[in-house]
Scaffold this motif. Structure first.
Motif, mmCIF file in Angstrom:
data_model
loop_
_atom_site.group_PDB
_atom_site.id
_atom_site.type_symbol
_atom_site.label_atom_id
_atom_site.label_comp_id
_atom_site.label_asym_id
_atom_site.label_seq_id
_atom_site.Cartn_x
_atom_site.Cartn_y
_atom_site.Cartn_z
ATOM 1 N N VAL A 56 1.566 7.795 7.173
ATOM 2 C CA VAL A 56 1.202 6.469 7.685
ATOM 3 C C VAL A 56 1.764 5.394 6.757
ATOM 4 C CG1 VAL A 56 -0.708 4.905 8.221
ATOM 5 C CG2 VAL A 56 -0.846 7.313 8.881
ATOM 6 N N ALA A 57 1.621 5.598 5.453
ATOM 7 C CA ALA A 57 2.150 4.633 4.474
ATOM 8 C C ALA A 57 3.653 4.460 4.664
ATOM 9 C CB ALA A 57 1.842 5.093 3.054
ATOM 10 N N GLU A 58 4.355 5.549 4.856
ATOM 11 C CA GLU A 58 5.804 5.468 5.047
ATOM 12 C C GLU A 58 6.155 4.806 6.377
ATOM 13 O OE1 GLU A 58 9.790 8.199 4.584
ATOM 14 O OE2 GLU A 58 7.886 8.949 3.871
ATOM 15 N N GLY A 59 5.360 5.067 7.414
ATOM 16 C CA GLY A 59 5.596 4.410 8.692
ATOM 17 C C GLY A 59 5.448 2.901 8.591
ATOM 18 N N VAL A 60 4.410 2.454 7.892
ATOM 19 C CA VAL A 60 4.198 1.023 7.686
ATOM 20 C C VAL A 60 5.354 0.446 6.873
ATOM 21 C CG1 VAL A 60 2.719 -0.696 6.562
ATOM 22 C CG2 VAL A 60 1.688 1.148 7.906
ATOM 23 N N MET A 61 5.742 1.159 5.815
ATOM 24 C CA MET A 61 6.817 0.676 4.951
ATOM 25 C C MET A 61 8.131 0.562 5.722
ATOM 26 S SD MET A 61 7.951 2.081 1.184
ATOM 27 C CE MET A 61 7.868 3.769 1.715
ATOM 28 N N ASP A 62 8.463 1.563 6.489
ATOM 29 C CA ASP A 62 9.718 1.534 7.247
ATOM 30 C C ASP A 62 9.708 0.419 8.298
ATOM 31 O OD1 ASP A 62 10.743 3.636 5.793
ATOM 32 O OD2 ASP A 62 10.306 5.150 7.321
ATOM 33 N N ALA A 63 8.565 0.241 8.976
ATOM 34 C CA ALA A 63 8.476 -0.820 9.982
ATOM 35 C C ALA A 63 8.591 -2.195 9.329
ATOM 36 C CB ALA A 63 7.165 -0.706 10.752
ATOM 37 N N HIS A 64 7.947 -2.356 8.189
ATOM 38 C CA HIS A 64 8.029 -3.638 7.481
ATOM 39 C C HIS A 64 9.447 -3.890 6.968
ATOM 40 C CE1 HIS A 64 7.251 -6.950 4.829
ATOM 41 N NE2 HIS A 64 7.764 -6.247 3.830
#
Length: 90
Positions: free
Chosen positions: A58-66
Motif C-alpha cells: 500500500v505504501a508503495e502504491g501511494v508513493m508511485d501514484a504520488h
C-alpha cells in the motif's frame, strides 16, 4: 511511555492496519489523480504510516501514484529517484 500513550499508539496502529487492509482491496492509489494532487508533505506521512505497520504494498502504491506529479529530478518521489532507491534494495 505511560499506559494511556501505549493504548493510543496501539489504537493508531490498528486503525492504520485497518485502512491498509481496506486499501489493499479497493486500491485507491490506482486513481493517481488523488495522490498526485497531494503535496510531498501530505504523501510522505501516509507512506511512512503504512510502512510502519508493515503495509509495504500500500505504501508503495501511494508513493508511485504520488510520484506521477513530481517533475524535478531531485524531488523525493520523482520516478527516477524511486527507481534508484528500489535498485539499492535488490
Amino acid at each position: 511511555m505511560d499506559n494511556e500513550e501505549n493504548n493510543l499508539n496501539r489504537y493508531i496502529a490498528d486503525c492504520a492496519r485497518d485502512l491498509a487492509a481496506a486499501w489493499s482491496v479497493s486500491m485507491p492509489y490506482e486513481q493517481t489523480e488523488i495522490f498526485s494532487n497531494m503535496s510531498c508533505g501530505e504523501a510522505t506521512p501516509l507512506i511512512a504510516l503504512f510502512s510502519a505497520v508493515g503495509a509495504f504494498d500500500v505504501a508503495e502504491g501511494v508513493m508511485d501514484a504520488h510520484a506521477t506529479s513530481d517533475y524535478e529530478e531531485d524531488d523525493e518521489h520523482h520516478p527516477l529517484y524511486l527507481e534508484h532507491k528500489r535498485a539499492e534494495r535488490v
